[in-house]
Design a protein around this motif. Structure first.
Motif, short mmCIF file in Angstrom:
data_model
loop_
_atom_site.label_atom_id
_atom_site.label_comp_id
_atom_site.label_asym_id
_atom_site.label_seq_id
_atom_site.Cartn_x
_atom_site.Cartn_y
_atom_site.Cartn_z
N PHE A 55 52.90 0.56 17.06
CA PHE A 55 51.96 0.83 15.98
C PHE A 55 52.73 0.77 14.66
O PHE A 55 53.72 1.48 14.48
CB PHE A 55 51.31 2.20 16.16
CG PHE A 55 50.31 2.24 17.28
CD1 PHE A 55 48.94 2.31 17.01
CD2 PHE A 55 50.71 2.22 18.60
CE1 PHE A 55 48.01 2.35 18.04
CE2 PHE A 55 49.80 2.26 19.64
CZ PHE A 55 48.43 2.33 19.36
N ILE A 56 52.27 -0.08 13.76
CA ILE A 56 53.01 -0.35 12.52
C ILE A 56 52.16 0.00 11.31
O ILE A 56 51.00 -0.40 11.22
CB ILE A 56 53.43 -1.83 12.46
CG1 ILE A 56 54.35 -2.17 13.64
CG2 ILE A 56 54.11 -2.16 11.13
CD1 ILE A 56 54.54 -3.64 13.87
N VAL A 98 49.16 5.75 10.91
CA VAL A 98 49.69 5.02 12.06
C VAL A 98 50.18 6.01 13.12
O VAL A 98 50.05 5.78 14.33
CB VAL A 98 50.80 4.03 11.62
CG1 VAL A 98 52.08 4.73 11.20
CG2 VAL A 98 51.10 3.03 12.72
N PHE A 99 50.71 7.15 12.67
CA PHE A 99 51.11 8.20 13.61
C PHE A 99 49.88 8.75 14.33
O PHE A 99 49.91 8.97 15.55
CB PHE A 99 51.82 9.32 12.84
CG PHE A 99 52.35 10.43 13.71
CD1 PHE A 99 53.61 10.35 14.27
CD2 PHE A 99 51.58 11.56 13.96
CE1 PHE A 99 54.10 11.37 15.08
CE2 PHE A 99 52.06 12.59 14.76
CZ PHE A 99 53.32 12.49 15.32
N TYR A 100 48.80 8.98 13.59
CA TYR A 100 47.54 9.49 14.15
C TYR A 100 47.02 8.55 15.24
O TYR A 100 46.63 8.99 16.33
CB TYR A 100 46.53 9.61 13.01
CG TYR A 100 45.18 10.16 13.37
CD1 TYR A 100 44.88 11.52 13.18
CD2 TYR A 100 44.17 9.34 13.86
CE1 TYR A 100 43.61 12.02 13.48
CE2 TYR A 100 42.92 9.84 14.17
CZ TYR A 100 42.64 11.18 13.98
OH TYR A 100 41.39 11.66 14.27
N VAL A 116 56.40 3.95 16.82
CA VAL A 116 55.63 4.05 15.58
C VAL A 116 56.55 3.72 14.42
O VAL A 116 57.62 4.31 14.28
CB VAL A 116 55.04 5.46 15.39
CG1 VAL A 116 53.99 5.45 14.28
CG2 VAL A 116 54.44 5.99 16.67
N ILE A 117 56.13 2.77 13.59
CA ILE A 117 56.94 2.34 12.45
C ILE A 117 56.10 2.43 11.17
O ILE A 117 54.94 2.02 11.15
CB ILE A 117 57.43 0.89 12.62
CG1 ILE A 117 58.33 0.76 13.85
CG2 ILE A 117 58.16 0.40 11.37
CD1 ILE A 117 58.65 -0.68 14.22
N ALA A 227 60.81 5.54 11.66
CA ALA A 227 60.41 5.17 13.02
C ALA A 227 60.39 6.42 13.89
O ALA A 227 61.26 7.29 13.77
CB ALA A 227 61.36 4.13 13.60
N ILE A 228 59.39 6.52 14.74
CA ILE A 228 59.24 7.66 15.65
C ILE A 228 58.84 7.15 17.03
O ILE A 228 58.04 6.21 17.13
CB ILE A 228 58.17 8.64 15.12
CG1 ILE A 228 58.68 9.35 13.84
CG2 ILE A 228 57.79 9.68 16.17
CD1 ILE A 228 57.69 10.33 13.24
N VAL A 229 59.39 7.75 18.05
CA VAL A 229 58.98 7.45 19.43
C VAL A 229 58.12 8.60 19.92
O VAL A 229 58.56 9.75 19.98
CB VAL A 229 60.20 7.26 20.35
CG1 VAL A 229 59.73 6.98 21.78
CG2 VAL A 229 61.10 6.15 19.85
#
Length: 486
Positions: A55-56, A98-100, A116-117, A227-229
């Motif tokens: 997801f970007i 994008v996080f949502y 997530v980027i 960036a998050i995983v």
């Protein structure tokens, strides 16, 4: 998982955890957009084979870099092509949006591990070009009148000061305290755009951008990525509440401009999902693209009451050793504001603070629960996220969610056309003469924006009259009463 029983199907929603985060440097970077994203991705403790979906978040890559269809382009460059990828955009809250969306996909069980980027490359354009691109999120009529994002923020700030009955000099001191605090923490953050502290003299010597907002009240134009995983496997930090709210695009169409309904809606959802009240929040990352927005964000998330504002800032209660640390990452104001990355960076910074990956001298003693708030456009698409450190015990809310929020005072309108709020804009859009006096007028609860053409500065509640309408722009001036003496 799906359970069958009695002819019904019950889907068990997954819990969602943050597995890892990484941040690029924020600032004016020589690296390309793709280069910034690659460097940030490589810092993650994650094998590309583990990625189930990507997801970007980018607000405007077409405008800033000239690249379209960018989701598949990025996954190609990262070597994770063949995996589902999508780009999401909600103006300056894109990183939170994008996080949502990624959270929802993991929560629903579509994916186990999601990358997530959030990113933006902005500094390759001139300030005027950047201002023009950002202004595209403003209502077309308001943009035509000459309003920019700083001008709208200034109009909100002036009205807020008036409604809160804070003297102009004291209000300027409060904004200075926000800027000084956030620059202090930016100086401690190795990835921040601004790494230098400022003092009161430095703040008050900076030029006005749009009164009362000075240069140090406005976040910078920045490059950067986060960036998050996210994973359904247990991790160190869990997402326990999340919400989204929207509002009218035009500020003049809203009942009030000093409380952002989009934030209140998002916060209501997040608190209800988490089952907690604002008093359970240990620290917060609040959208402070402009310093007054930090104050409004604290009010709209129920973390602060209007009666507490002055004491909170003058007593430095928002510092890491205060009762509610706020933006101890430096915030957008000092860490920087690459539009597509900012909302995601807030969450990444919170994760680092909660998991002892922050300088110990500025890490709060209590850090079990964090709230982040992100604003899209002029508060038209906002997000609130609540994070919990794994194993932390929470106190359930004891009252209805609606009681968390302090509503702005109501003022009677009348049949006269009056100034509702105003600003003098110095950093005008290209082709617009500076300075430009802009007002929002009210008449029987209906509002509209106009240019103010008079020798005296406008004041809230001053009576005005429309002098002309030209090229779709309304002009007003102060209404004066003359008496004839015999």
């Amino acid at each position: 998982m799906t359970l069958f029983g009695g002819g019904t199907i019950l889907k068990i929603m997954k819990r969602v955890f943050i597995r890892d985060v990484s941040l690029s440097d924020f600032g004016k970077l020589k690296t390309s957009l793709i280069g910034i994203i690659q460097e940030t991705f490589e810092k993650l403790n994650m094998d590309s084979d583990d990625v189930d979906g990507v997801f970007i978040g980018l607000m405007n890559p077409e405008g800033f870099t000239g690249v379209g269809n960018i989701a598949s382009y990025i996954t190609d460059k990262l070597g994770i092509y063949g995996k589902p990828a999508v780009r999401i955009e909600t103006a300056s809250s894109t990183g939170a949006a994008v996080f949502y969306s990624a959270y929802a996909a993991v929560k629903a069980g579509l994916y186990k591990n999601v990358l997530v980027i959030g990113a933006e490359k902005m500094t390759s354009l001139s300030t005027h070009e950047v201002t023009g691109l950002i202004s595209q999120v403003i209502d077309p009529y308001e943009r035509k009148t000459g309003l920019t994002m700083p001008a709208l923020a200034a109009i909100v700030a002036n009205r807020f000061r008036y409604e809160s009955r804070i003297r102009p000099s004291k209000f300027q001191n409060l904004l200075a305290e926000v800027a000084i605090k956030n620059h202090f923490y930016g100086s401690k953050n190795p990835t921040a755009h601004f790494k230098k502290e400022i003092n009161r003299e430095k703040y008050f010597s900076s030029k006005y951008i749009s009164e009362p907002l000075r240069l140090f009240d406005c976040s910078p134009v920045s490059d950067g990525a986060a960036a998050i995983v996210l994973s359904s496997e247990k991790g160190g930090v869990e997402i326990i509440g999340i919400g989204q709210g929207t509002d009218r695009q035009s500020l003049s169409k809203r009942e009030t401009i000093t409380s952002f309904d989009a934030t209140i809606k998002a916060a209501t959802q997040a608190y209800q999902m988490a089952g907690i009240a604002p008093e359970s929040i240990d620290f917060a990352e609040i959208h402070d693209a402009f310093t007054p927005f930090e104050i409004l964000g604290l009010l709209d998330t129920g973390l602060l009451k209007r009666s507490e504002i002055e004491n909170f800032y003058l007593s430095k209660e928002g510092y890491h050793n205060g009762r509610l640390p706020v933006n101890i990452s430096g915030g957008l104001k000092s860490r920087g504001h690459p539009l597509g990355a900012s909302g995601l960076a807030q969450i990444a910074e919170a994760f680092k603070i909660m998991t002892d990956k922050y300088p110990p001298e500025i890490t709060p003693e209590k850090k079990d629960v964090c709230l982040t708030q992100s604003v899209g456009g002029l508060a038209t698409n906002n997000f609130v996220t609540i994070l919990r450190l794994r194993g932390a015990v929470l106190k359930p809310a004891k009252k209805d969610t609606e009681e968390f929020f302090s509503k702005p005072p109501r003022f009677k309108s009348d049949s006269n056309l009056r100034v509702y709020s105003h600003t003098r804009l110095y950093s005008t859009a290209e082709g617009v003469e500076s300075p430009l006096d802009l007002v929002i007028c009210e008449h029987n609860y209906k509002k509209f924006f106009a240019r103010y053409s008079d020798r005296d500065k406008p004041r809230i509640k001053s009576r005005v009259k429309i002098t002309k309408k030209e090229n779709g722009i309304v002009y007003v001036k102060q209404l004066r009463r003359f008496s004839i003496k015999g």
